[in-house]
Structures are given as C-alpha cells and as structure tokens.
Design a protein around this motif. Structure first.
Motif, PDB file in Angstrom:
ATOM      1  N   TYR A  15       2.258   1.253  -7.208  1.00 54.55           N
ATOM      2  CA  TYR A  15       1.671   2.510  -7.667  1.00 54.55           C
ATOM      3  C   TYR A  15       2.842   3.401  -8.069  1.00 54.55           C
ATOM      4  O   TYR A  15       3.540   3.898  -7.185  1.00 54.55           O
ATOM      5  N   VAL A  18       5.792   3.613  -5.751  1.00 55.29           N
ATOM      6  CA  VAL A  18       5.534   3.001  -4.432  1.00 55.29           C
ATOM      7  C   VAL A  18       5.181   1.526  -4.616  1.00 55.29           C
ATOM      8  O   VAL A  18       4.235   1.195  -5.329  1.00 55.29           O
ATOM      9  N   ALA A  20       3.456  -0.905  -2.872  1.00 58.50           N
ATOM     10  CA  ALA A  20       2.558  -0.943  -1.710  1.00 58.50           C
ATOM     11  C   ALA A  20       2.486  -2.345  -1.115  1.00 58.50           C
ATOM     12  O   ALA A  20       2.387  -2.514   0.101  1.00 58.50           O
ATOM     13  N   LEU A  39       1.565  -0.700  10.507  1.00 60.79           N
ATOM     14  CA  LEU A  39       1.483   0.740  10.752  1.00 60.79           C
ATOM     15  C   LEU A  39       0.749   1.397   9.573  1.00 60.79           C
ATOM     16  O   LEU A  39       0.487   0.754   8.561  1.00 60.79           O
ATOM     17  N   ASN A  40       0.455   2.675   9.692  1.00 61.89           N
ATOM     18  CA  ASN A  40      -0.156   3.398   8.576  1.00 61.89           C
ATOM     19  C   ASN A  40       0.756   3.294   7.358  1.00 61.89           C
ATOM     20  O   ASN A  40       1.968   3.455   7.470  1.00 61.89           O
ATOM     21  N   GLY A  41       0.143   3.002   6.230  1.00 62.39           N
ATOM     22  CA  GLY A  41       0.919   2.942   4.987  1.00 62.39           C
ATOM     23  C   GLY A  41       1.642   1.625   4.770  1.00 62.39           C
ATOM     24  O   GLY A  41       2.390   1.482   3.794  1.00 62.39           O
ATOM     25  N   ALA A  42       1.419   0.639   5.642  1.00 63.22           N
ATOM     26  CA  ALA A  42       2.137  -0.643   5.521  1.00 63.22           C
ATOM     27  C   ALA A  42       1.680  -1.441   4.312  1.00 63.22           C
ATOM     28  O   ALA A  42       2.407  -2.318   3.831  1.00 63.22           O
ATOM     29  N   GLY A  43       0.448  -1.180   3.851  1.00 65.18           N
ATOM     30  CA  GLY A  43      -0.050  -1.916   2.685  1.00 65.18           C
ATOM     31  C   GLY A  43      -1.297  -2.742   2.976  1.00 65.18           C
ATOM     32  O   GLY A  43      -1.736  -3.528   2.133  1.00 65.18           O
ATOM     33  N   LYS A  44      -1.899  -2.532   4.135  1.00 66.91           N
ATOM     34  CA  LYS A  44      -3.050  -3.358   4.544  1.00 66.91           C
ATOM     35  C   LYS A  44      -4.243  -3.190   3.603  1.00 66.91           C
ATOM     36  O   LYS A  44      -4.797  -4.170   3.103  1.00 66.91           O
ATOM     37  N   THR A  45      -4.631  -1.929   3.377  1.00 67.98           N
ATOM     38  CA  THR A  45      -5.814  -1.696   2.543  1.00 67.98           C
ATOM     39  C   THR A  45      -5.564  -2.168   1.109  1.00 67.98           C
ATOM     40  O   THR A  45      -6.437  -2.772   0.482  1.00 67.98           O
ATOM     41  N   THR A  46      -4.363  -1.929   0.620  1.00 69.02           N
ATOM     42  CA  THR A  46      -4.038  -2.380  -0.737  1.00 69.02           C
ATOM     43  C   THR A  46      -4.164  -3.896  -0.829  1.00 69.02           C
ATOM     44  O   THR A  46      -4.754  -4.427  -1.778  1.00 69.02           O
ATOM     45  N   GLU A 159      -9.749  -2.483   9.225  1.00 69.44           N
ATOM     46  CA  GLU A 159      -9.800  -1.653  10.444  1.00 69.44           C
ATOM     47  C   GLU A 159     -11.227  -1.550  11.003  1.00 69.44           C
ATOM     48  O   GLU A 159     -11.773  -0.441  11.106  1.00 69.44           O
TER      49      GLU A 159
END
Ligand code: ATP
Length: 308
Positions: A15, A18, A20, A39-46, A159
C-alpha cells in the motif's frame, strides 16, 4: 494432488509506502487448524483478504483447495467459509431471517440447513431475535453460522475470538476443534494471542512486518520455551564464582538472584545446590523459571533468529 489446502507463493501486498505482506510463502494442509499469529499491523488481515480474493496481491499467487484465486474474485468459494473482521448482519432482520438470506444467496434449497446451523452454534434460543440486538458474542456466533451454513471444507477466520468474554472464547475454541475433529474441516485463523491459539491450533505461523518468521507444529511449542534456573544465596558474588568454576555460567538478575543459563541447568538443580553447599554459600532459593507463551512470542518477533 497433495493434501495442500492453501498454498501462497511469494505473495506480497504494497500500500503506497507500506509493504503489508512481503514475499510470503504459506502451506496449509488438509485437517490443520492453522493459526496465523502476529501483533497489530503484522499483515494478518491483508494476507487473509488476499487468500479470499478480496484484494489483489501486488505480486505472487494463491491457490485454495487446488483452484487458483483469481483477480476477478474467482475461486472455490462454495467450499470455503469465512469471517473477516466484524461480522455484518442485517440488524432489523432476525437471526433466522439473516441465515435464510445467506442460504438463498448460496443457492441452497434445503431449508433445514438453517435450523441445523442454529443448533450447531447454540443459537436456537436467539433465532427470532433481531440481529442488531445480539450481544457481541452472539453476533460473532451468527457470523460463524453464516460462514458454516454450507458446510465448507475450509474455514478462514480473522481474529474469531476478538471481543469475546472468556466463556465465549472457550465456546469458539470448542466449536472449532469439533469442526476439525468430527467434520474434517480445515481451519485457518488469525490471532494476536499465542496462549489462546496454542490450545486449539495444530500448526502455528508467526507473521511480523508482513513476513512469515516461523512455522511450527503446536506440539513442538513446549520444547521451544526457554528455561533457566534462578538461584538466591546470601553471598551472591561467591555463589557466582563457585558456579562459574563448576561449569555453570550465570548472570545476576533483578538485583538479588542469579540466572544459571546453561541448557542443562534446570535439569541439574540438585548438582547446582551441591556445588553451592560445598562452596560454603548454600542456596536460599532455587526456582526453575519457564518462559510463558506470550514471552516466547515476543522474543520471536523482537529478536531476529531468537528461537533457541
Ligand atoms: P490488526 O491485528 O491490527 O488488524 P493485521 O496484522 O491484520 O493487524 P493489517 O491490517 O494486514 O495487519 O495491516 C498491515 C499493514 O498494512 C499495516 O501497516 C496497515 O496500516 C497497512 N494497511 C492495511 N490496509 C491498508 C490500506 N487499505 N491502505 C493502506 N495501508 C494499509
């Protein structure tokens, strides 16, 4: 073919500035409960969105259940269920009406699949309640019911226990295990809590800054946790000198104890005690300190190459 259910090859998503997800290779086997931990922002959702064909990778490719996930949304979606971020439902419709809507969208003619999934998710008592009036836990359960209505072979969950109370977390855990054990469903889920997923997952992948740092079988976890022996004595410098001379390297911790760091030390606490007694500085305390799962996870992501 092989029993690979998800295969991602050098998958990346950028992005603007970034990165991701960064050249990630992933293999999930049939029957796995695979937990993607980060962790938050690690790229899981992406990553999950790319696996589901919701966003287009910048580079790399994804195959799900043997079918390529295409940029126009093509994929084996009749055999996949998913729950990504907050489950959306029509708030003015009842739980049952929401499920019938999903049933029709999935072109399932058998109406009893709705009662069946209501029962499996313990939602029968809430079937006629407005979806908008559900507690967070039940809304999450409705989201799972929608993901499961067509009895998918693969379930992808972002999650799934987010925002649930401890009882809700246990329920979801039990449900996922039951799906895997009794129905052979392969499950891929993301989480930021290792202690939580360690109870459910059979395989764990750790993602950090978009890269897969580590993959392991959950059964290997206990062996990966560090142990050390903590020793207190009235004369700490003398105790340290005696232990070092006897081949037990140690270092002071928290001002009043020594950590005996050699890998054998926790198993040889009797020998360590004998060395100290012979040196005239008997231990006042001997404790085996075991790393917990969250500390292990943080060590993995904060110290590159820290596994062991
Ligand atoms: P969380 O647990 O907080 O949801 P995550 O592991 O799911 O985190 P992602 O949501 O995949 O992480 O985000 C990975 C990185 O990509 C973050 O730096 C995030 O800010 C960035 N990112 C995600 N989506 C976008 C977007 N649409 N536009 C720009 N940057 C994005």
């Amino acid at each position: 073919m092989t029993d690979t259910v998800i295969a991602a090859t050098t998958l990346s998503k950028r992005y603007r500035d970034v990165l991701a997800v960064d050249q990630l290779d992933l293999h999930v086997r049939a029957g796995d409960i695979y937990a993607l931990l980060g962790l938050n922002g690690a790229g899981k959702t992406t990553l999950i969105r790319m696996l589901l064909g919701m966003i287009r990778p910048t580079a790399g490719s994804v195959t799900v259940l043997g079918a390529p996930v295409g940029s126009s949304g093509t994929g084996p979606w009749n055999s996949v269920g998913h729950l990504v971020e907050t489950p959306a439902a029509y708030p003015e419709l009842t739980v049952r009406q929401n499920l019938h809507l999903v049933r029709r969208l999935r072109r399932i003619t058998a109406r009893d699949v709705v009662d069946d999934v209501l029962e499996r998710l313990d939602l029968t008592g809430y079937a006629d309640r407005r979806a908008g009036a559900l507690s967070l836990g039940n809304a999450q359960r409705l989201g799972l019911a929608k993901a499961l209505i067509h009895r998918p072979r693969l379930l992808i969950l972002d999650e799934p226990t987010n925002g649930l109370d401890p009882a809700g977390v246990v329920e979801i855990r039990t449900l996922l295990r039951d799906l895997a054990d009794r129905h052979g469903t392969t499950i891929f889920l993301s989480s930021h809590l290792l202690a939580e997923v360690a109870r459910t997952a059979t395989r764990i992948g750790v993602i950090h800054h978009g890269r897969l740092l580590q993959q392991l079988d959950a059964a290997e976890l206990p062996d990966r946790l560090r142990q050390r022996l903590l020793v207190s004595a009235r004369d700490l410098p003398a105790a340290r000198a005696a232990l070092t001379a006897a081949g037990y390297p140690c270092e002071p911790v928290d001002g009043h104890r020594l950590a005996v760091t050699g890998p054998d030390a926790p198993r040889r606490s009797d020998d360590v005690a004998t060395v100290l007694v012979r040196a005239g500085c008997p231990p006042t305390e001997l404790v085996i300190d075991r790393e917990d799962l969250e500390r292990y996870f943080l060590r993995l992501v904060t110290e590159p190459g820290a596994d062991r």
